[in-house]
Design an enzyme around this catalytic site. Sequence first.
Site, PDB file in Angstrom:
ATOM      1  CG  ASP A   1      -3.052  -0.593  -2.130  1.00  0.00           C
ATOM      2  OD1 ASP A   1      -3.077   0.602  -1.775  1.00  0.00           O
ATOM      3  OD2 ASP A   1      -3.599  -1.505  -1.478  1.00  0.00           O
TER       4      ASP A   1
ATOM      5  CG  ASP B   1      -6.211   0.794  -0.378  1.00  0.00           C
ATOM      6  OD1 ASP B   1      -5.412   1.749  -0.395  1.00  0.00           O
ATOM      7  OD2 ASP B   1      -6.187  -0.093   0.494  1.00  0.00           O
TER       8      ASP B   1
ATOM      9  CG  ASP C   1      -2.858   4.100  -1.268  1.00  0.00           C
ATOM     10  OD1 ASP C   1      -3.643   4.044  -2.237  1.00  0.00           O
ATOM     11  OD2 ASP C   1      -2.961   3.361  -0.272  1.00  0.00           O
TER      12      ASP C   1
ATOM     13  CB  SER D   1      -0.946  -0.037   1.200  1.00  0.00           C
ATOM     14  OG  SER D   1      -1.873   1.009   1.173  1.00  0.00           O
TER      15      SER D   1
END
Length: 447
Positions: A243, A245, A241, A104
């Site tokens: 990833d 999400d 960010d 992440s």
Amino acid sequence: MARLFGTDGVRGLANDELTPELALRLASAAAVVFEQQSSATDVRPRAVVGRDPRASGEMLEAAVCAGLAATGVDAIRVGVVPTPAVAYLTADYSADFGVMISASHNPMPDNGIKFFSGGGHKLEDAVEDRIEAAMSDDFARPIGAAVGRVTDALDAGDRYRRHLANAVGSRLDGLTVVVDCAHGAASTLAPQAYSDAGATVIAIHAEPDGLNINEDCGSTHMGKLQAAVLEHGADIGLAHDGDADRCLAVDSTGQVVDGDAIMAILATALASRDRLRDNVLVTTVMSNMGLHIAMREAGITLRTTAVGDRYVLEELRRGDFSLGGEQSGHIVVPGWGTTGDGILTGLLLMEQMAATGRRLADLAGIMTVLPQELINVRVGDKHAVAQSATVKQSVTDAEAELGDHGRVLLRPSGTEQLVRVMVEAPTGDLARSVARRIADVVEAAGG
């Protein structure tokens, strides 16, 4: 021994704490657990495997796929895609479970592995515990044609983009957006999705090389996005960010619009169309009191959970609610996804701008962020201090003083012998004085 799974899967320094051997064993254990849960006995299990672009992801992806194949599970590699894409594709491919390899917003040397159930949902603690326990067991090793196969899903990105396009009811023509992709998993898909919807897109930090993910960019470093929005005269800036999400925003004046304000905008928009289930918004205890006040004035009930998007997700599922999220920019819209989706959030936010013809700054004006004071007090026993009668009384007295226009949050740190005292109040001076008063009581109780 410490629990292997944290609040968002298994994370660690890649090739040190999170080794390929651990990844292989973890994947095999997950395959065994999911196969035990499955009612199908005559169909070979399948798992979707995705990753973000950090260099160690290539190594860990190979290990995960090997672990799956070694237990007779077919691995569907979807390549570099956002975490919410893996959740969606797990359901869309009718796979038994999904695996995302990502850390992440963490720095590049870290990596992580998280799992999704067959419907694309995050796992309950009990399932993670079963996976962890299964890692020490021997598992049957199929041979010949029973060994799992590894294939590449070349249409994965297109499937996810079509899903995002279906979520947008209004065209975004006329809007100019600067999107900071954090050199992460959204570097290709985010600009494409916003362009598909009609926006003029200026992408920055969208050239991942495996080493530069989250490096002074993205949702944890907003300065360059703010400057780019002003430089290009854009209507909005969106920051993801590693990833994707998460989504945070910047208005046309260069001011940051955080997750609380985004939730306020989306909640009132859904409520105005009678699409906010039970008029409830779910968020964590860390959301600013300004959100509480704004939602109260809008006739919307705020349900709060412990810190962590998994707790928001649990409450959303428990009540079948329509919207939830965190101040950090994890926004969940269950009608369109089973986990936080930064690109979806950006689309819905711009859709509201297009539908109303209003600037983001005006929409965000629905809530006023209350000044906040946070004091960390080091103590000997954080839990004993937090539960002491004198500390509890000091919090009660402060809450009575602040009434409906402020709040106190006192909680032990999750990682250190600290008690965190957070106070929000109508003025900074009041927040500081109340927080200092409580902190002095905490310090005395801990000494």
